[in-house]
Design a protein around this motif. Structure first.
Motif, PDB file in Angstrom:
ATOM      1  N   GLN A  44       0.854  -1.184   0.000  1.00 19.57           N
ATOM      2  CA  GLN A  44       0.000   0.000   0.000  1.00 19.57           C
ATOM      3  C   GLN A  44       0.897   1.243   0.000  1.00 19.57           C
ATOM      4  OE1 GLN A  44      -2.488   0.801   3.472  1.00 19.57           O
ATOM      5  NE2 GLN A  44      -4.107   1.584   2.140  1.00 19.57           N
ATOM      6  N   LEU A  61       0.807  -8.422   5.034  1.00 22.92           N
ATOM      7  CA  LEU A  61       0.742  -9.863   4.834  1.00 22.92           C
ATOM      8  C   LEU A  61      -0.666 -10.336   4.490  1.00 22.92           C
ATOM      9  CD1 LEU A  61       2.463 -12.445   5.059  1.00 22.92           C
ATOM     10  CD2 LEU A  61       1.956 -12.470   7.511  1.00 22.92           C
ATOM     11  N   ARG A  62      -0.753 -11.251   3.526  1.00 18.58           N
ATOM     12  CA  ARG A  62      -2.014 -11.891   3.154  1.00 18.58           C
ATOM     13  C   ARG A  62      -1.779 -13.390   3.031  1.00 18.58           C
ATOM     14  NH1 ARG A  62      -3.289  -7.613   4.372  1.00 18.58           N
ATOM     15  NH2 ARG A  62      -4.467  -6.025   3.273  1.00 18.58           N
ATOM     16  N   ASN A 117       6.082  -4.529   9.105  1.00 14.71           N
ATOM     17  CA  ASN A 117       5.590  -4.630  10.485  1.00 14.71           C
ATOM     18  C   ASN A 117       6.380  -5.678  11.253  1.00 14.71           C
ATOM     19  OD1 ASN A 117       3.041  -2.891  10.544  1.00 14.71           O
ATOM     20  ND2 ASN A 117       2.749  -4.136   8.708  1.00 14.71           N
ATOM     21  N   ASP A 179       4.112   2.645  15.154  1.00 11.59           N
ATOM     22  CA  ASP A 179       2.862   2.362  14.450  1.00 11.59           C
ATOM     23  C   ASP A 179       1.684   2.616  15.385  1.00 11.59           C
ATOM     24  OD1 ASP A 179       1.233   1.497  12.438  1.00 11.59           O
ATOM     25  OD2 ASP A 179       1.990  -0.555  12.396  1.00 11.59           O
ATOM     26  N   ASP A 180       0.525   2.898  14.800  1.00 15.79           N
ATOM     27  CA  ASP A 180      -0.721   3.091  15.561  1.00 15.79           C
ATOM     28  C   ASP A 180      -0.546   4.129  16.665  1.00 15.79           C
ATOM     29  OD1 ASP A 180      -1.543   1.029  13.969  1.00 15.79           O
ATOM     30  OD2 ASP A 180      -1.575  -0.479  15.547  1.00 15.79           O
ATOM     31  N   ARG A 203      -5.296   5.400  12.453  1.00 22.25           N
ATOM     32  CA  ARG A 203      -6.482   5.645  11.646  1.00 22.25           C
ATOM     33  C   ARG A 203      -7.669   6.183  12.460  1.00 22.25           C
ATOM     34  NH1 ARG A 203      -7.225   0.422   9.529  1.00 22.25           N
ATOM     35  NH2 ARG A 203      -9.038   0.008  10.796  1.00 22.25           N
ATOM     36  N   GLU A 239      -9.119   8.377   3.631  1.00 20.86           N
ATOM     37  CA  GLU A 239     -10.113   7.773   2.733  1.00 20.86           C
ATOM     38  C   GLU A 239     -10.798   8.773   1.809  1.00 20.86           C
ATOM     39  OE1 GLU A 239     -12.872   5.462   5.045  1.00 20.86           O
ATOM     40  OE2 GLU A 239     -11.377   3.916   5.501  1.00 20.86           O
ATOM     41  N   TYR A 258      -7.084   4.325   1.627  1.00 22.05           N
ATOM     42  CA  TYR A 258      -7.854   3.927   0.445  1.00 22.05           C
ATOM     43  C   TYR A 258      -8.014   5.065  -0.546  1.00 22.05           C
ATOM     44  CZ  TYR A 258      -9.207  -0.147   3.304  1.00 22.05           C
ATOM     45  OH  TYR A 258      -9.214  -1.277   4.074  1.00 22.05           O
TER      46      TYR A 258
HETATM   47  P1  C2E Z   1      -1.451  -1.833  10.506  1.00 15.50           P
HETATM   48  O1  C2E Z   1       0.015  -2.046  10.581  1.00 15.50           O
HETATM   49  O2  C2E Z   1      -2.022  -0.700  11.276  1.00 15.50           O
HETATM   50  O3  C2E Z   1      -1.781  -1.715   8.948  1.00 15.50           O
HETATM   51  C1  C2E Z   1      -2.730  -0.846   8.409  1.00 15.50           C
HETATM   52  C2  C2E Z   1      -4.051  -1.549   8.181  1.00 15.50           C
HETATM   53  O4  C2E Z   1      -5.024  -0.576   7.803  1.00 15.50           O
HETATM   54  C3  C2E Z   1      -4.013  -2.563   7.031  1.00 15.50           C
HETATM   55  O5  C2E Z   1      -4.895  -3.640   7.372  1.00 15.50           O
HETATM   56  C4  C2E Z   1      -4.575  -1.757   5.872  1.00 15.50           C
HETATM   57  O6  C2E Z   1      -5.136  -2.566   4.843  1.00 15.50           O
HETATM   58  C5  C2E Z   1      -5.619  -0.940   6.576  1.00 15.50           C
HETATM   59  N1  C2E Z   1      -5.921   0.296   5.851  1.00 15.50           N
HETATM   60  C6  C2E Z   1      -5.107   1.035   5.073  1.00 15.50           C
HETATM   61  N2  C2E Z   1      -5.708   2.128   4.607  1.00 15.50           N
HETATM   62  C7  C2E Z   1      -6.969   2.109   5.101  1.00 15.50           C
HETATM   63  C8  C2E Z   1      -8.099   3.003   4.958  1.00 15.50           C
HETATM   64  O7  C2E Z   1      -8.069   4.021   4.291  1.00 15.50           O
HETATM   65  N3  C2E Z   1      -9.242   2.648   5.627  1.00 15.50           N
HETATM   66  C9  C2E Z   1      -9.323   1.511   6.378  1.00 15.50           C
HETATM   67  N4  C2E Z   1     -10.488   1.231   6.979  1.00 15.50           N
HETATM   68  N5  C2E Z   1      -8.277   0.657   6.521  1.00 15.50           N
HETATM   69  C10 C2E Z   1      -7.114   0.958   5.894  1.00 15.50           C
HETATM   70  P2  C2E Z   1      -4.451  -5.156   7.169  1.00 15.50           P
HETATM   71  O8  C2E Z   1      -3.631  -5.294   5.941  1.00 15.50           O
HETATM   72  O9  C2E Z   1      -5.687  -5.986   7.316  1.00 15.50           O
HETATM   73  O10 C2E Z   1      -3.502  -5.413   8.403  1.00 15.50           O
HETATM   74  C11 C2E Z   1      -3.985  -5.406   9.721  1.00 15.50           C
HETATM   75  C12 C2E Z   1      -2.865  -5.460  10.724  1.00 15.50           C
HETATM   76  O11 C2E Z   1      -2.195  -6.718  10.681  1.00 15.50           O
HETATM   77  C13 C2E Z   1      -1.785  -4.428  10.487  1.00 15.50           C
HETATM   78  O12 C2E Z   1      -2.226  -3.185  10.979  1.00 15.50           O
HETATM   79  C14 C2E Z   1      -0.633  -5.032  11.272  1.00 15.50           C
HETATM   80  O13 C2E Z   1      -0.754  -4.743  12.639  1.00 15.50           O
HETATM   81  C15 C2E Z   1      -0.848  -6.519  11.069  1.00 15.50           C
HETATM   82  N6  C2E Z   1       0.062  -6.993  10.017  1.00 15.50           N
HETATM   83  C16 C2E Z   1      -0.078  -6.944   8.670  1.00 15.50           C
HETATM   84  N7  C2E Z   1       0.990  -7.499   8.056  1.00 15.50           N
HETATM   85  C17 C2E Z   1       1.842  -7.883   9.041  1.00 15.50           C
HETATM   86  C18 C2E Z   1       3.141  -8.507   9.061  1.00 15.50           C
HETATM   87  O14 C2E Z   1       3.770  -8.792   8.029  1.00 15.50           O
HETATM   88  N8  C2E Z   1       3.695  -8.750  10.296  1.00 15.50           N
HETATM   89  C19 C2E Z   1       3.064  -8.411  11.462  1.00 15.50           C
HETATM   90  N9  C2E Z   1       3.657  -8.677  12.629  1.00 15.50           N
HETATM   91  N10 C2E Z   1       1.850  -7.820  11.476  1.00 15.50           N
HETATM   92  C20 C2E Z   1       1.251  -7.554  10.282  1.00 15.50           C
END
Ligand code: C2E
Ligand code: CA
Ligand code: CA
Ligand code: CA
Length: 279
Positions: A44, A61-62, A117, A179-180, A203, A239, A258
């Motif tokens: 992204q 990650l997916r 991350n 982060d966050d 966010r 967004e 987004y």
């Molecule tokens: P995060 O690090 O806070 O990543 C941002 C999340 O917000 C991502 O969700 C992304 O798809 C979502 N997002 C981005 N832009 C927007 C937007 O405009 N609106 C909304 N509603 N959401 C948005 P995702 O990809 O589902 O990831 C969720 C969490 O999973 C991540 O939050 C992170 O904490 C964790 N994660 C993802 N990949 C990895 C990884 O490789 N390793 C680790 N340890 N954690 C991961």
């Protein structure tokens, strides 16, 4: 009443067993998925508010599950964290992200930063630095092109251990982002002592912008503070055009959300970033 009590207890244990079994099943599946290459990284973009250009991306990650389709990290990262499987999984993520970032740089012929991350569990692995060095060396990615994202709660978990580790990461030349930001409990005086260079505003502060007066005040304040501490400010979850406009006036550096693009697979991301470079 006695009978009822017993029944309630039985239901309770059955639910517990189901939960435990479900978790074990997911654990088993994660191991297999690693072996069979079912994990993929989506990207992204980070967009520079002043130039409007894509300057980097977060690797997300997916799980490409053979039956369930694309599974989001929210569904399996917590299990991976609890079971410790986040360590091998995170190793795969770091290595893959370094190689793919290098591929993006080669295609673009310019600098490009990728953010990865990192969970608390990974950071406390004794060989994390060695892993990082190996990933950079093998991929040929410069440390300055890699940024590690660590949540505020991770940082607070084991401060005395984590800080020296983060200092070493910074000495290597890697970027380090909180982060966050704003969802944890770090005090501002503490923030000042952390060896970080970027701050990602969560966010939750952005979602009600620009209508919510309180969120407007908080966001402006966080951005001003971060800038005066010389951190790069990234705002998550942008967004709408109105949010983008408001954040531009706040003086944020980078936006993610987004409004610019959802996370997309590497090939799609390559096309996105190449089209952006030509504009
Ligand atoms: P995060 O690090 O806070 O990543 C941002 C999340 O917000 C991502 O969700 C992304 O798809 C979502 N997002 C981005 N832009 C927007 C937007 O405009 N609106 C909304 N509603 N959401 C948005 P995702 O990809 O589902 O990831 C969720 C969490 O999973 C991540 O939050 C992170 O904490 C964790 N994660 C993802 N990949 C990895 C990884 O490789 N390793 C680790 N340890 N954690 C991961
Ligand atoms: Ca993140
Ligand atoms: Ca985040
Ligand atoms: Ca978040």
């Amino acid at each position: 009443a006695k009978d009822q009590g017993r029944n309630a207890f039985q239901f309770y244990t059955t639910d517990m067993n189901i939960a435990v079994e479900r978790r074990l099943a997911i654990e088993r599946e994660i191991r297999q998925a690693l072996r069979f290459g079912q994990f993929v990284l989506y990207y992204q973009p980070f967009v520079d508010f002043s130039s409007g250009k894509i300057v980097g991306a977060e690797a997300l990650l997916r799980w490409n599950h053979p039956e369930r389709g694309l599974v989001s990290p929210g569904e399996f990262i917590p299990v991976a964290e609890e079971s410790g499987l986040i360590v091998p999984l995170g190793r795969w993520v770091l290595k893959t992200a370094c190689f793919q970032a290098r591929a993006i740089q080669k295609a673009l012929q310019r600098d490009f930063t990728v953010s990865v991350n990192i969970s608390a569990r990974q950071l406390s692995e004794p060989d994390f630095l060695q892993l990082l060095e190996a990933c950079l060396r093998e991929s040929g990615l410069a440390p300055s092109s890699l940024e590690l994202e660590v949540t505020e709660s991770t940082l607070m978990e084991d401060v005395s251990r984590v800080i020296p580790m983060l200092e070493q990461l910074r000495q290597k030349g890697c970027g380090l982002a909180i982060d966050d930001f704003g969802t944890g409990y770090s005090s501002l005086s503490y923030l000042k002592r952390l060896p970080i260079n970027s701050l990602k505003v969560d966010r939750s502060f952005v979602q009600d912008l620009p209508d919510d007066e309180e969120d407007k005040a908080i966001t402006s304040l966080v951005v001003a503070m971060a800038k005066s501490l010389h951190y790069k400010v990234i705002v998550e979850g942008v967004e709408s055009p109105e949010q983008h406009a408001f954040l531009t006036t706040c003086g944020c550096h980078l936006g993610q959300g987004y409004f610019y693009s959802r996370p997309v697979p590497l090939d799609q991301f390559m096309r996105l970033v190449q089209a952006d470079a030509r504009m």
